[in-house]
Design a protein around this motif. Sequence first.
Motif, PDB file in Angstrom:
ATOM      1  N   ALA A  24       0.676  -0.782   0.081  1.00 56.88           N
ATOM      2  CA  ALA A  24      -0.183  -0.149   0.259  1.00 56.88           C
ATOM      3  C   ALA A  24       0.704   1.276   0.014  1.00 56.88           C
ATOM      4  CB  ALA A  24      -1.150  -0.278   1.631  1.00 56.88           C
ATOM      5  N   GLY A  25       2.033   1.419   0.448  1.00 61.69           N
ATOM      6  CA  GLY A  25       3.018   2.266   0.348  1.00 61.69           C
ATOM      7  C   GLY A  25       4.039   2.758  -0.568  1.00 61.69           C
ATOM      8  N   LYS A  26       3.815   1.724  -1.414  1.00 62.65           N
ATOM      9  CA  LYS A  26       3.829   2.146  -2.802  1.00 62.65           C
ATOM     10  C   LYS A  26       3.869   2.940  -3.703  1.00 62.65           C
ATOM     11  CE  LYS A  26       7.090  -0.989  -2.646  1.00 62.65           C
ATOM     12  NZ  LYS A  26       8.412  -1.909  -2.904  1.00 62.65           N
ATOM     13  N   PHE A  27       3.935   3.643  -4.397  1.00 55.21           N
ATOM     14  CA  PHE A  27       3.540   4.384  -5.485  1.00 55.21           C
ATOM     15  C   PHE A  27       4.539   3.901  -7.065  1.00 55.21           C
ATOM     16  CE2 PHE A  27       7.598   6.178  -3.202  1.00 55.21           C
ATOM     17  CZ  PHE A  27       8.412   6.097  -4.412  1.00 55.21           C
ATOM     18  N   ALA A  28       3.552   4.889  -8.172  1.00 53.32           N
ATOM     19  CA  ALA A  28       4.251   4.641  -9.630  1.00 53.32           C
ATOM     20  C   ALA A  28       5.805   5.499  -9.961  1.00 53.32           C
ATOM     21  CB  ALA A  28       3.297   4.431 -10.529  1.00 53.32           C
ATOM     22  N   TRP A  29       6.808   5.557 -10.260  1.00 51.20           N
ATOM     23  CA  TRP A  29       7.328   6.060 -10.623  1.00 51.20           C
ATOM     24  C   TRP A  29       8.290   5.437 -12.232  1.00 51.20           C
ATOM     25  CZ3 TRP A  29       9.392  10.839  -9.385  1.00 51.20           C
ATOM     26  CH2 TRP A  29      10.137  11.829  -9.501  1.00 51.20           C
ATOM     27  N   ALA A  30       8.162   6.165 -13.014  1.00 46.73           N
ATOM     28  CA  ALA A  30       8.924   5.464 -14.530  1.00 46.73           C
ATOM     29  C   ALA A  30       9.800   6.701 -14.237  1.00 46.73           C
ATOM     30  CB  ALA A  30       8.045   5.997 -15.678  1.00 46.73           C
ATOM     31  N   PRO A  31      11.142   5.826 -14.484  1.00 44.33           N
ATOM     32  CA  PRO A  31      12.160   6.199 -14.691  1.00 44.33           C
ATOM     33  C   PRO A  31      12.903   7.481 -15.204  1.00 44.33           C
ATOM     34  CG  PRO A  31      12.577   3.945 -14.725  1.00 44.33           C
ATOM     35  CD  PRO A  31      11.116   4.162 -14.587  1.00 44.33           C
ATOM     36  N   ARG A  79       8.918  14.545  -9.977  1.00 43.84           N
ATOM     37  CA  ARG A  79       9.189  14.345 -11.063  1.00 43.84           C
ATOM     38  C   ARG A  79      10.214  15.355 -11.581  1.00 43.84           C
ATOM     39  NH1 ARG A  79       9.423  10.075 -12.856  1.00 43.84           N
ATOM     40  NH2 ARG A  79       9.266   9.836 -15.095  1.00 43.84           N
ATOM     41  N   LYS A  80       9.269  16.968 -11.394  1.00 47.84           N
ATOM     42  CA  LYS A  80      10.137  17.896 -12.185  1.00 47.84           C
ATOM     43  C   LYS A  80      11.270  18.204 -11.185  1.00 47.84           C
ATOM     44  CE  LYS A  80       6.134  20.808 -13.126  1.00 47.84           C
ATOM     45  NZ  LYS A  80       5.056  21.409 -12.405  1.00 47.84           N
ATOM     46  N   GLY A 105       9.760   2.194  -6.208  1.00 46.57           N
ATOM     47  CA  GLY A 105       8.885   2.985  -5.295  1.00 46.57           C
ATOM     48  C   GLY A 105       8.865   2.840  -3.647  1.00 46.57           C
ATOM     49  N   THR A 106      10.215   3.458  -3.161  1.00 45.93           N
ATOM     50  CA  THR A 106      11.030   3.312  -2.777  1.00 45.93           C
ATOM     51  C   THR A 106      10.661   4.789  -1.817  1.00 45.93           C
ATOM     52  OG1 THR A 106      11.949   1.083  -2.634  1.00 45.93           O
ATOM     53  CG2 THR A 106      12.956   3.260  -0.724  1.00 45.93           C
ATOM     54  N   TRP A 176       7.637  20.993 -19.185  1.00 44.39           N
ATOM     55  CA  TRP A 176       8.481  19.570 -18.867  1.00 44.39           C
ATOM     56  C   TRP A 176       8.535  18.315 -18.996  1.00 44.39           C
ATOM     57  CZ3 TRP A 176      11.844  21.354 -14.628  1.00 44.39           C
ATOM     58  CH2 TRP A 176      11.524  22.202 -14.226  1.00 44.39           C
ATOM     59  N   SER A 177       7.506  18.239 -20.093  1.00 41.28           N
ATOM     60  CA  SER A 177       7.620  16.996 -20.809  1.00 41.28           C
ATOM     61  C   SER A 177       9.859  16.519 -20.935  1.00 41.28           C
ATOM     62  CB  SER A 177       6.880  16.461 -21.679  1.00 41.28           C
ATOM     63  OG  SER A 177       6.468  17.319 -22.947  1.00 41.28           O
ATOM     64  N   VAL A 178       9.558  17.994 -21.805  1.00 39.33           N
ATOM     65  CA  VAL A 178      10.981  17.349 -22.792  1.00 39.33           C
ATOM     66  C   VAL A 178      12.440  16.998 -21.155  1.00 39.33           C
ATOM     67  CG1 VAL A 178      13.006  19.041 -23.638  1.00 39.33           C
ATOM     68  CG2 VAL A 178      10.419  19.504 -23.803  1.00 39.33           C
ATOM     69  N   LEU A 179      11.885  17.238 -20.282  1.00 33.33           N
ATOM     70  CA  LEU A 179      12.750  16.709 -19.321  1.00 33.33           C
ATOM     71  C   LEU A 179      12.583  15.597 -18.372  1.00 33.33           C
ATOM     72  CD1 LEU A 179      14.246  20.326 -17.754  1.00 33.33           C
ATOM     73  CD2 LEU A 179      14.971  18.508 -19.405  1.00 33.33           C
ATOM     74  N   THR A 180      10.887  15.482 -18.687  1.00 28.67           N
ATOM     75  CA  THR A 180      10.733  14.233 -16.972  1.00 28.67           C
ATOM     76  C   THR A 180      10.351  13.259 -17.787  1.00 28.67           C
ATOM     77  OG1 THR A 180       8.366  15.916 -17.537  1.00 28.67           O
ATOM     78  CG2 THR A 180       9.501  16.124 -15.745  1.00 28.67           C
ATOM     79  N   HIS A 181      10.110  13.172 -19.589  1.00 34.97           N
ATOM     80  CA  HIS A 181       9.932  11.491 -20.101  1.00 34.97           C
ATOM     81  C   HIS A 181      10.611  10.845 -19.315  1.00 34.97           C
ATOM     82  CE1 HIS A 181      13.541  13.251 -22.022  1.00 34.97           C
ATOM     83  NE2 HIS A 181      13.467  11.807 -22.308  1.00 34.97           N
ATOM     84  N   ALA A 182       9.489   9.746 -19.620  1.00 37.61           N
ATOM     85  CA  ALA A 182      10.634   8.672 -18.924  1.00 37.61           C
ATOM     86  C   ALA A 182      11.010   7.525 -20.299  1.00 37.61           C
ATOM     87  CB  ALA A 182       9.417   7.594 -17.918  1.00 37.61           C
ATOM     88  N   GLN A 183      11.998   6.907 -19.813  1.00 36.49           N
ATOM     89  CA  GLN A 183      12.349   5.859 -21.592  1.00 36.49           C
ATOM     90  C   GLN A 183      11.103   5.047 -22.395  1.00 36.49           C
ATOM     91  OE1 GLN A 183      16.117   3.979 -21.505  1.00 36.49           O
ATOM     92  NE2 GLN A 183      15.809   2.950 -22.520  1.00 36.49           N
ATOM     93  N   ALA A 184      10.471   4.771 -22.666  1.00 40.20           N
ATOM     94  CA  ALA A 184       9.604   4.222 -22.818  1.00 40.20           C
ATOM     95  C   ALA A 184       9.883   2.931 -22.969  1.00 40.20           C
ATOM     96  CB  ALA A 184       8.640   4.929 -24.712  1.00 40.20           C
ATOM     97  N   ALA A 185      10.798   2.770 -23.437  1.00 38.02           N
ATOM     98  CA  ALA A 185      11.194   0.974 -23.672  1.00 38.02           C
ATOM     99  C   ALA A 185      12.322   1.206 -23.705  1.00 38.02           C
ATOM    100  CB  ALA A 185      10.524   0.792 -25.284  1.00 38.02           C
ATOM    101  N   THR A 186      12.678  -0.616 -23.166  1.00 39.13           N
ATOM    102  CA  THR A 186      14.605  -0.033 -22.779  1.00 39.13           C
ATOM    103  C   THR A 186      15.527  -1.269 -23.639  1.00 39.13           C
ATOM    104  OG1 THR A 186      14.196  -2.926 -22.204  1.00 39.13           O
ATOM    105  CG2 THR A 186      14.424  -1.261 -20.518  1.00 39.13           C
ATOM    106  N   ARG A 187      16.060   0.111 -24.671  1.00 37.13           N
ATOM    107  CA  ARG A 187      17.200  -0.532 -25.378  1.00 37.13           C
ATOM    108  C   ARG A 187      17.510  -2.068 -25.573  1.00 37.13           C
ATOM    109  NH1 ARG A 187      20.819   4.464 -26.064  1.00 37.13           N
ATOM    110  NH2 ARG A 187      19.758   6.326 -25.921  1.00 37.13           N
ATOM    111  N   LYS A 188      18.149  -2.527 -26.380  1.00 31.67           N
ATOM    112  CA  LYS A 188      18.683  -4.581 -26.219  1.00 31.67           C
ATOM    113  C   LYS A 188      20.119  -3.844 -26.554  1.00 31.67           C
ATOM    114  CE  LYS A 188      14.708  -5.972 -28.361  1.00 31.67           C
ATOM    115  NZ  LYS A 188      13.809  -7.516 -28.874  1.00 31.67           N
ATOM    116  N   ALA A 189      20.937  -4.347 -25.524  1.00 26.34           N
ATOM    117  CA  ALA A 189      22.172  -4.359 -26.073  1.00 26.34           C
ATOM    118  C   ALA A 189      22.607  -5.049 -27.729  1.00 26.34           C
ATOM    119  CB  ALA A 189      22.998  -5.931 -25.348  1.00 26.34           C
ATOM    120  N   PRO A 190      23.497  -4.148 -28.319  1.00 25.78           N
ATOM    121  CA  PRO A 190      23.834  -4.532 -29.254  1.00 25.78           C
ATOM    122  C   PRO A 190      25.135  -6.039 -29.523  1.00 25.78           C
ATOM    123  CG  PRO A 190      25.351  -2.836 -28.262  1.00 25.78           C
ATOM    124  CD  PRO A 190      24.320  -3.000 -27.308  1.00 25.78           C
TER     125      PRO A 190
END
Length: 190
Positions: A24-31, A79-80, A105-106, A176-190
Motif C-alpha cells: 500500500a505504501g508503494k507508488f508508481a514512478w517511471a524512471p 519529477r520536475k 516504489g521506495t 516539462w515533458s522535455v525533461l520528465t519523460h520516461a524511457q518508453a522502452a529499454t534498449r537492447k544490447a548490441p
Amino acid sequence: MMRVWQVMALSAFAAGSLPAQEEAGKFAWAPIRAEGRTFSPELGMLDSEREQYATNFANLAVNRVAAAKATPASLEQARKLVSLALHLSPRNKRAVIVNFQFSQGTLPEPVAVDFSADAMARLLFTRAALLLKQEGQENQIVARMFTQLAAQLDPKNEEAVYASEVQRLDHGEIDWSVLTHAQAATRKAP
C-alpha cells in the motif's frame, strides 16, 4: 494454552498482512532517463554549480514526497526536481539514487538539506534573474524553470509568483515533458 493459540493466530494474521501494508505504501514512478548532456556548455552555469543544484533538487524532492506521503501532487513536483537535477548533472550521485529508489516504489528517508524550501525558492529566483540577463535559449529555458519552481516552492514569495505568472502569460506553459519523460522502452544490447 488457549492464550498461546490466540497469540499465535494474531501473530500469523499480522505477519500475513505486512506485505499488503508494504504494498500500500508503494507508488508508481517511471524512471527518468537523462542520457548525454541535455544542456550544452553554453548554459551559463559552471559544472560545480550544476552539481550542487542537482544534489539540492534531489534532496528537496525526497523530503517533499516523504512529508506528503507520496501524494500525486508531491510526485509530480518531485519529477520536475529530479528530472531537472539529472539534466543539469546526469551523473549526480544523489539524483541517480533517488530516481532509482523512486522507480522501485521506495521512499527514501528524509535528509537534512542545505536550504529550506523558501530559501531554495529565493536562491532559484535570484539565479533565474541572472540567467535571464545572459543570451541563449538554454539560459532562458532554465531561468523560466527556476522561476516556476521558486513560485511553487514558496507561494508566499510574491516576486517569484508574479514573475512566474508573467512568464506564463508571455511565453505559455513550460513543457516539462522535455525533461520528465520516461524511457518508453529499454534498449537492447548490441
